[in-house]
Scaffold this active site. Structure first.
Site, mmCIF file in Angstrom:
data_model
loop_
_atom_site.group_PDB
_atom_site.id
_atom_site.type_symbol
_atom_site.label_atom_id
_atom_site.label_comp_id
_atom_site.label_asym_id
_atom_site.label_seq_id
_atom_site.Cartn_x
_atom_site.Cartn_y
_atom_site.Cartn_z
ATOM 1 N N ARG A 13 63.373 67.860 72.814
ATOM 2 C CA ARG A 13 62.761 67.724 71.495
ATOM 3 C C ARG A 13 61.973 66.421 71.446
ATOM 4 O O ARG A 13 62.399 65.409 71.989
ATOM 5 C CB ARG A 13 63.817 67.716 70.391
ATOM 6 C CG ARG A 13 64.379 69.091 70.080
ATOM 7 C CD ARG A 13 65.359 69.042 68.920
ATOM 8 N NE ARG A 13 66.576 68.343 69.264
ATOM 9 C CZ ARG A 13 66.864 67.097 68.931
ATOM 10 N NH1 ARG A 13 66.003 66.381 68.214
ATOM 11 N NH2 ARG A 13 67.994 66.535 69.301
ATOM 12 N N TYR A 65 59.320 73.994 74.381
ATOM 13 C CA TYR A 65 60.737 73.625 74.494
ATOM 14 C C TYR A 65 61.551 74.195 73.313
ATOM 15 O O TYR A 65 61.109 74.119 72.153
ATOM 16 C CB TYR A 65 60.902 72.084 74.553
ATOM 17 C CG TYR A 65 62.367 71.730 74.463
ATOM 18 C CD1 TYR A 65 63.218 71.981 75.547
ATOM 19 C CD2 TYR A 65 62.935 71.276 73.280
ATOM 20 C CE1 TYR A 65 64.578 71.754 75.453
ATOM 21 C CE2 TYR A 65 64.302 71.042 73.173
ATOM 22 C CZ TYR A 65 65.120 71.286 74.271
ATOM 23 O OH TYR A 65 66.468 71.084 74.171
ATOM 24 N N LYS A 123 66.186 74.392 64.901
ATOM 25 C CA LYS A 123 66.174 73.089 64.233
ATOM 26 C C LYS A 123 65.193 73.101 63.062
ATOM 27 O O LYS A 123 65.447 72.511 62.023
ATOM 28 C CB LYS A 123 65.793 71.990 65.220
ATOM 29 C CG LYS A 123 66.688 71.926 66.440
ATOM 30 C CD LYS A 123 68.136 71.785 66.066
ATOM 31 C CE LYS A 123 69.018 71.582 67.290
ATOM 32 N NZ LYS A 123 70.434 71.474 66.929
ATOM 33 N N HIS A 144 74.304 70.451 60.889
ATOM 34 C CA HIS A 144 74.317 70.474 62.363
ATOM 35 C C HIS A 144 75.787 70.488 62.798
ATOM 36 O O HIS A 144 76.312 69.489 63.278
ATOM 37 C CB HIS A 144 73.592 69.216 62.860
ATOM 38 C CG HIS A 144 73.258 69.216 64.319
ATOM 39 N ND1 HIS A 144 73.103 68.061 65.045
ATOM 40 C CD2 HIS A 144 73.052 70.231 65.197
ATOM 41 C CE1 HIS A 144 72.804 68.359 66.299
ATOM 42 N NE2 HIS A 144 72.769 69.662 66.422
ATOM 43 N N SER A 173 73.405 65.707 69.185
ATOM 44 C CA SER A 173 73.067 66.599 70.296
ATOM 45 C C SER A 173 73.730 66.146 71.594
ATOM 46 O O SER A 173 73.801 64.946 71.874
ATOM 47 C CB SER A 173 71.552 66.605 70.492
ATOM 48 O OG SER A 173 70.933 66.914 69.272
ATOM 49 N N CYS A 209 76.816 66.124 72.622
ATOM 50 C CA CYS A 209 78.104 65.410 72.561
ATOM 51 C C CYS A 209 79.262 66.392 72.676
ATOM 52 O O CYS A 209 80.391 66.070 72.316
ATOM 53 C CB CYS A 209 78.233 64.635 71.258
ATOM 54 S SG CYS A 209 77.281 63.125 71.237
ATOM 55 N N ASP A 249 76.460 75.288 66.779
ATOM 56 C CA ASP A 249 75.434 74.263 66.522
ATOM 57 C C ASP A 249 75.093 74.088 65.045
ATOM 58 O O ASP A 249 74.796 72.985 64.630
ATOM 59 C CB ASP A 249 74.161 74.628 67.302
ATOM 60 C CG ASP A 249 73.169 73.482 67.399
ATOM 61 O OD1 ASP A 249 73.602 72.333 67.628
ATOM 62 O OD2 ASP A 249 71.954 73.723 67.246
ATOM 63 N N ARG A 264 69.189 74.045 80.120
ATOM 64 C CA ARG A 264 69.891 74.827 79.093
ATOM 65 C C ARG A 264 70.188 76.242 79.549
ATOM 66 O O ARG A 264 69.553 76.768 80.464
ATOM 67 C CB ARG A 264 68.988 74.915 77.843
ATOM 68 C CG ARG A 264 68.633 73.572 77.223
ATOM 69 C CD ARG A 264 69.685 73.133 76.278
ATOM 70 N NE ARG A 264 69.419 71.841 75.661
ATOM 71 C CZ ARG A 264 69.903 71.484 74.475
ATOM 72 N NH1 ARG A 264 70.642 72.302 73.776
ATOM 73 N NH2 ARG A 264 69.672 70.286 73.994
HETATM 74 C C1 OXD Z 1 70.076 69.915 69.982
HETATM 75 C C2 OXD Z 1 70.287 71.330 70.333
HETATM 76 O O1 OXD Z 1 69.192 69.243 70.559
HETATM 77 O O2 OXD Z 1 71.193 71.942 69.752
HETATM 78 O O3 OXD Z 1 70.811 69.431 69.099
HETATM 79 O O4 OXD Z 1 69.531 71.869 71.147
HETATM 80 MN MN MN Z 2 72.097 70.835 68.158
#
Ligand code: OXD
Ligand code: MN
Length: 596
Positions: free
Chosen positions: A80, A208, A217, A237, A259, A261, A286, A378
């Site tokens: 991002r 992306y 998002k 989130h 993100s 974590c 998420d 990913r």
């Molecule tokens: C982030 C995702 O970047 O969930 O938080 O992809």
């Molecule tokens: Mn996320």
């Protein structure tokens, strides 16, 4: 269905507003063809074949990983780009101090210029989708217009996409409008712009996930947070999990972490052998949309239909369910590829085979010092692939939330787990939470940044108003029905830099304490910063856990001097919000008093 035009006769929607908008965008972008996506298996097969033929997807070993494909991004487009992400409200103050802002009139004009003729020679896909369980009053419809087949195939996994969405929309004009065009993937012409007043997103120049899968998002967080502010609910989130105790009682917990974590790992974790009578079911990994229900409690749905998880670090030890679910029908992005067409990434706990190709398709050498998989590589997987998937993810009522957990990556100061004194204190904990940065966004890694409610890059309006909105939600709910708020830190280290807590499956021990606290049972000790489990074993169940008593004491230690040293940072952080609710200033003063 492929159509060169968008007449009522040839488009599958009865929404005139949708037809008109598709026509308008097509007139601007001038695609060679328009394809309305229906979400069928036949369509998936056809588009996948096209993507393979065009080199957008590489077919992986279909015996080892049926239905799995690899995508390699342009190396300049792998995370991002927060610096290129804008909230374009008529008044700058409405975007607040934590968002980039640009004037909507100027931004529309600039983007229109870039979009003019941008799909010439390309196909424009119309991707209608539902966020949330079908037929749920908590769900919303969005439509993404995109020139990227990769986006279409990912949206198909991440959302309830196709005819079901057009059915849910009916004749209505109430849908999120998302325009996505890859242009030439030039970072100089990359912008992710949100126009909350028009329920519109325009994203250009990136393919992306977080920039281009507009459901995620852009809609489900930035735009939805504004819809939530105006309609009285929360777009967060947060993962949602169901925790089933040995007695068969299930409690739903949501949790906000920045993100990368470990939200995906926590959402589907496997409790260790000593804890095998506890079970965890995943509702979402998420995003949570939460609303006060008719019973006065907080109810949540996961608006998504799949997971867009970080691959590196995912292993049988860290996330067995994820390893199982990516075994089939998964799109991998920027992982390494083995000579027999399988995938590999750092932290998979399997040695890299010879002949590996790195995420850019180049031969990779073990001692080269460079990573084979991109750190933000990913997997995109349907949520039903997850062995721990909870069918309540499809329940139109959502699930009742008993606990909200905030957390971050903190090497020091923050104890393993902490319970807030009340809702307002919990909102203060969320508003001041911080974490060391990761590779999910471009920029420096490992720097402490305050990331309120893990929403810093995702809140679509002024965060001062956002905190006030959280407090209002607290007032709206029945006091006894409000979730308890907790704060966890799996990442505390000793002075030598060693992690004190094993994490992963063992985190279920912390969840079990949370469960007991929600049930009005578990023991807790008061400290100046909130309630913590007693160190003497009355709190966290440490039976069979390989952590020394000293480490446990350190994990739960509240160092008053360290906390006092943080107060000026808290003050400076909160000072940036002109319209901070007074309750949060009061919370800071009260914390200062308690610390003495
Ligand atoms: C982030 C995702 O970047 O969930 O938080 O992809
Ligand atoms: Mn996320």
């Amino acid at each position: 269905m492929t159509t060169p035009n968008t007449d009522a006769k040839s488009s599958p929607t009865s929404s005139r507003a949708l037809r008109d908008w598709v026509k308008e965008v097509a007139a601007l972008t001038k695609p060679d063809a328009i394809v309305w996506c229906d979400g069928s298996e036949g369509e998936k097969n056809r588009l996948t074949k096209q993507a393979v033929a065009a080199g957008i997807l590489i077919e992986l070993n279909q015996e080892k990983r049926p239905g799995c494909y690899l995508h390699r991004s342009n190396p300049n487009d792998v995370a991002r780009t927060e610096q290129l992400t804008f909230v374009c409200t008529p008044k700058k103050i409405d975007a607040g101090p934590t968002n980039n802002w640009s004037d909507p009139v100027e931004t529309y004009a600039k983007l229109r210029g870039w979009l003019d003729g941008s799909m010439r020679g390309r196909t424009m896909y119309v991707v209608p989708y539902v966020m949330g369980p079908l037929g749920s009053p908590l769900s919303k419809v969005g439509v993404e217009l995109t020139d990227s087949l990769y986006v279409v195939l990912n949206m198909r996994i991440m959302t309830r996409m196709g005819m079901a969405a057009l059915e849910q929309l009916g004749e209505s004009n109430d849908f999120n409008r998302g325009i996505h065009c890859t242009l030439d993937l030039n970072p100089e012409r990359r912008l992710i712009c949100h126009f909350p007043q028009d329920n519109t997103i325009i994203s250009v120049g990136s393919g992306y996930g977080g920039n281009a899968l507009l459901s995620k998002k852009c809609f489900a967080l930035r735009i939805a947070s504004v819809l939530g502010r105006d309609e009285g609910w929360l777009a967060e989130h947060q993962l949602i999990l169901g925790l089933q105790s040995p007695d068969g009682e299930t409690t739903y917990i949501s949790a906000a972490f920045p993100s990368a974590c470990g939200k995906t790992n926590l959402a589907m974790l496997t409790p260790p052998a000593e804890f095998k009578d506890w079970k965890i079911f995943t509702v979402g990994d998420d995003i949570a949309w939460m609303r006060v229900g008719p019973d006065g409690g907080l109810w949540a749905v996961n608006p998504e239909n799949g997971y867009f998880g970080v691959a590196p670090g995912t292993s049988a030890k860290s996330n067995l369910n994820a390893m199982k679910m990516v075994q089939h029908d998964t799109i991998f992005t920027n992982v390494a590829m083995t000579p027999d067409g399988d995938v590999w990434w750092e932290g998979m706990d399997v040695p890299p085979p010879d002949g590996l190709l790195d995420w850019q398709g180049r031969p990779w050498k073990k001692d080269s010092g460079v990573k084979a998989a991109h750190p933000n590589s990913r997997f995109t997987t349907p949520m039903r692939n997850n062995p721990a998937w909870s069918p309540s993810a499809d329940d139109p009522r959502g699930v009742p939330i008993s606990a909200i957990i905030f957390g971050g990556r903190r090497a020091s100061t923050v104890p393993l787990v902490l319970e807030s004194i009340d809702w307002t204190h919990g909102v203060f904990m969320g508003a001041t939470m911080g974490s060391e940065t990761t590779a999910a966004a471009s920029g420096a890694v490992g720097v402490l940044r305050r990331d309120p409610m893990a929403m810093l890059p995702f809140c679509g309006y002024n965060m001062g108003d956002y905190f006030a909105h959280w407090l209002e939600i607290g007032n709206k709910a029945e006091p006894g029905k409000l979730p308890k708020i907790f704060y966890v830190n799996w990442f505390r280290k000793d002075e030598g830099g060693r992690f004190l807590w094993p994490g992963f499956g063992e985190n279920s021990r912390v969840l079990a304490w949370v469960f007991e606290r929600c049930a009005g049972r578990g023991a807790a000790s008061e400290t100046p910063i909130g309630l913590i489990p007693p160190v003497d074993g009355e709190g966290i169940d440490t039976d069979g856990l390989d952590v020394s008593a000293e480490d446990m004491a350190e994990l739960l230690n509240v160092d008053v001097a360290e906390w006092k040293a943080q107060l000026p940072q808290f003050r400076a952080h909160l000072a940036q919000f002109e319209n901070l609710p007074p309750e949060l200033h009061e919370q800071l003063d009260a914390l200062e008093n308690r610390l003495g």
